[in-house]
Design a protein around this motif. Structure first.
Motif, PDB file in Angstrom:
ATOM      1  N   LYS A  80      25.294-121.958 -36.495  1.00 19.97           N
ATOM      2  CA  LYS A  80      25.709-121.107 -37.611  1.00 19.97           C
ATOM      3  C   LYS A  80      27.204-121.312 -37.916  1.00 19.97           C
ATOM      4  O   LYS A  80      27.601-121.337 -39.073  1.00 19.97           O
ATOM      5  CB  LYS A  80      25.433-119.641 -37.267  1.00 19.97           C
ATOM      6  CG  LYS A  80      25.588-118.700 -38.454  1.00 19.97           C
ATOM      7  CD  LYS A  80      25.446-117.247 -38.045  1.00 19.97           C
ATOM      8  CE  LYS A  80      24.108-116.967 -37.398  1.00 19.97           C
ATOM      9  NZ  LYS A  80      23.935-115.552 -37.052  1.00 19.97           N
ATOM     10  N   MET A  81      28.015-121.461 -36.869  1.00 21.66           N
ATOM     11  CA  MET A  81      29.435-121.686 -37.069  1.00 21.66           C
ATOM     12  C   MET A  81      29.710-123.040 -37.730  1.00 21.66           C
ATOM     13  O   MET A  81      30.606-123.170 -38.559  1.00 21.66           O
ATOM     14  CB  MET A  81      30.182-121.668 -35.733  1.00 21.66           C
ATOM     15  CG  MET A  81      30.429-120.306 -35.191  1.00 21.66           C
ATOM     16  SD  MET A  81      31.414-120.259 -33.655  1.00 21.66           S
ATOM     17  CE  MET A  81      31.629-121.929 -33.166  1.00 21.66           C
ATOM     18  N   LYS A  82      28.919-124.060 -37.372  1.00 27.71           N
ATOM     19  CA  LYS A  82      29.141-125.407 -37.886  1.00 27.71           C
ATOM     20  C   LYS A  82      28.577-125.597 -39.279  1.00 27.71           C
ATOM     21  O   LYS A  82      29.024-126.462 -40.019  1.00 27.71           O
ATOM     22  CB  LYS A  82      28.515-126.467 -36.951  1.00 27.71           C
ATOM     23  CG  LYS A  82      29.149-126.513 -35.594  1.00 27.71           C
ATOM     24  CD  LYS A  82      30.585-126.923 -35.684  1.00 27.71           C
ATOM     25  CE  LYS A  82      31.224-127.004 -34.329  1.00 27.71           C
ATOM     26  NZ  LYS A  82      32.630-127.289 -34.386  1.00 27.71           N
ATOM     27  N   HIS A  83      27.573-124.801 -39.648  1.00 27.92           N
ATOM     28  CA  HIS A  83      26.936-124.963 -40.949  1.00 27.92           C
ATOM     29  C   HIS A  83      27.808-124.337 -42.018  1.00 27.92           C
ATOM     30  O   HIS A  83      28.117-123.149 -41.969  1.00 27.92           O
ATOM     31  CB  HIS A  83      25.550-124.320 -40.970  1.00 27.92           C
ATOM     32  CG  HIS A  83      24.876-124.413 -42.307  1.00 27.92           C
ATOM     33  ND1 HIS A  83      24.416-125.598 -42.808  1.00 27.92           N
ATOM     34  CD2 HIS A  83      24.610-123.478 -43.239  1.00 27.92           C
ATOM     35  CE1 HIS A  83      23.894-125.376 -44.003  1.00 27.92           C
ATOM     36  NE2 HIS A  83      24.003-124.095 -44.277  1.00 27.92           N
ATOM     37  N   LYS A  84      28.215-125.153 -42.956  1.00 27.12           N
ATOM     38  CA  LYS A  84      29.028-124.656 -44.069  1.00 27.12           C
ATOM     39  C   LYS A  84      28.222-124.818 -45.348  1.00 27.12           C
ATOM     40  O   LYS A  84      27.961-125.936 -45.771  1.00 27.12           O
ATOM     41  CB  LYS A  84      30.327-125.433 -44.141  1.00 27.12           C
ATOM     42  CG  LYS A  84      31.182-125.226 -42.929  1.00 27.12           C
ATOM     43  CD  LYS A  84      32.433-126.049 -42.982  1.00 27.12           C
ATOM     44  CE  LYS A  84      33.197-125.842 -41.690  1.00 27.12           C
ATOM     45  NZ  LYS A  84      34.281-126.777 -41.538  1.00 27.12           N
ATOM     46  N   PRO A  85      27.789-123.709 -45.953  1.00 26.45           N
ATOM     47  CA  PRO A  85      26.987-123.805 -47.189  1.00 26.45           C
ATOM     48  C   PRO A  85      27.758-124.557 -48.270  1.00 26.45           C
ATOM     49  O   PRO A  85      28.964-124.398 -48.413  1.00 26.45           O
ATOM     50  CB  PRO A  85      26.758-122.351 -47.594  1.00 26.45           C
ATOM     51  CG  PRO A  85      27.094-121.530 -46.402  1.00 26.45           C
ATOM     52  CD  PRO A  85      28.043-122.335 -45.566  1.00 26.45           C
TER      53      PRO A  85
END
Length: 86
Positions: A80-85
């Motif tokens: 979740k921290m690494k995923h950047k929309p």
């Protein structure tokens, strides 16, 4: 002035005359988490032969399940921290 525009745009128009390349194969790219982030869960054996031993084995199983669930939670939080929309 018009001649200058034609001279500068002519090379750009020639690129439109090239044939279109069609892609006929698909390449799958797998992105894996870093090594060590996802580890196998410890699976204690149930060897109880008496109710007292079964209680101990049950506690060992619950502890292993809690530890394994923490690995999954850590991974999901990292993702979740690494995923950047976009």
């Amino acid at each position: 002035m018009i001649a200058l525009a034609v001279i500068t745009l002519a090379p750009l128009l020639s690129s439109c005359a090239q044939n279109t390349k069609y892609i006929t194969t698909t390449e799958t790219i797998y992105v894996l988490p870093p090594v060590g982030l996802v580890v196998p869960c410890r699976k204690p054996r149930v060897t109880a032969t008496t109710p007292a031993e079964l209680a101990v084995d049950t506690l060992k199983l619950k502890s292993a399940l809690r530890e394994c669930a923490q690995y999954a939670d850590d991974y999901l939080n990292w993702r979740k921290m690494k995923h950047k929309p976009d």
